[in-house]
Design a protein around this motif. Structure first.
Motif, short mmCIF file in Angstrom:
data_model
loop_
_atom_site.label_atom_id
_atom_site.label_comp_id
_atom_site.label_asym_id
_atom_site.label_seq_id
_atom_site.Cartn_x
_atom_site.Cartn_y
_atom_site.Cartn_z
N LYS A 72 0.86 -1.19 0.00
CA LYS A 72 0.00 0.00 0.00
C LYS A 72 0.89 1.24 0.00
O LYS A 72 1.89 1.29 0.71
CB LYS A 72 -0.90 0.04 1.24
N LYS A 81 0.82 5.36 0.65
CA LYS A 81 0.06 6.47 1.23
C LYS A 81 0.81 7.78 1.00
O LYS A 81 2.03 7.85 1.20
CB LYS A 81 -0.18 6.24 2.72
N ASN A 117 -1.90 10.76 4.14
CA ASN A 117 -2.25 9.36 4.32
C ASN A 117 -3.33 8.85 3.36
O ASN A 117 -3.85 7.76 3.54
CB ASN A 117 -2.66 9.04 5.76
N SER A 118 -3.66 9.62 2.32
CA SER A 118 -4.58 9.11 1.30
C SER A 118 -3.88 7.98 0.57
O SER A 118 -2.70 8.07 0.23
CB SER A 118 -4.92 10.19 0.28
N GLU A 119 -4.63 6.89 0.30
CA GLU A 119 -4.03 5.78 -0.44
C GLU A 119 -3.94 6.16 -1.91
O GLU A 119 -4.91 6.62 -2.51
CB GLU A 119 -4.83 4.50 -0.26
N GLU A 161 -1.84 5.33 -5.96
CA GLU A 161 -1.17 4.34 -6.79
C GLU A 161 -0.34 5.06 -7.84
O GLU A 161 -0.63 6.19 -8.22
CB GLU A 161 -2.16 3.37 -7.43
N LYS A 215 -6.12 6.07 -5.10
CA LYS A 215 -6.54 4.68 -5.32
C LYS A 215 -8.05 4.63 -5.22
O LYS A 215 -8.64 5.14 -4.27
CB LYS A 215 -5.90 3.77 -4.28
N LYS A 237 -11.48 3.14 -4.38
CA LYS A 237 -11.96 2.18 -3.39
C LYS A 237 -13.08 1.37 -4.01
O LYS A 237 -14.01 1.91 -4.59
CB LYS A 237 -12.45 2.89 -2.14
#
Length: 121
Positions: free
Chosen positions: A17, A19, A72-74, A76, A107, A109
């Motif tokens: 993951k 972030k 801390n946002s996920e 990519e 990313k 969800k």
């Protein structure tokens, strides 16, 4: 020394993951006299990687708009590549690794929809 095309990275296996942390720096294009111009060449961002167990830095071209995601946002990476730069020294060479990507995106969800039970109707 550079790798011709860089090393293509399997994102999930390599990074786990990711972030978003922050913008680390902006690299500016140099003028002919060696001074920094106002034109940005690329931006480097700090991302937390669960796969690496630490913060990584990823450079994105300046043609991509500035990323200002929540901490801390996920996220990519789009088409990440690892590459090296080696500089000869008197005792061999110093090698620096770096990661570049075409873009960083939030990313998506995946939502799992629960089907409501019908009461025989």
């Amino acid at each position: 020394m550079r790798l011709a095309e860089g090393i293509v990275i399997e994102k999930e296996e390599t990074f786990g993951k990711l972030k978003f942390s922050a913008l680390r720096r902006e690299v500016r294009i140099q003028n002919e006299d060696g001074t920094a111009s106002n034109d940005i060449k690329e931006r480097t961002y700090d991302l937390k990687s669960t796969g690496q167990g630490r913060m990584i830095q990823v450079s994105i071209p300046a043609s991509v708009p500035l990323k200002e995601f929540e901490y801390n946002s996920e996220v990519e990476l789009m088409n990440p590549i690892a590459d090296t730069v080696a500089n000869a020294t008197y005792q061999g060479a110093d090698v620096d690794w770096y990661i570049k990507a075409d873009d960083i995106k939030l990313k998506e969800k995946v939502q799992i929809l629960k089907k409501e039970p019908t009461n025989g109707k």
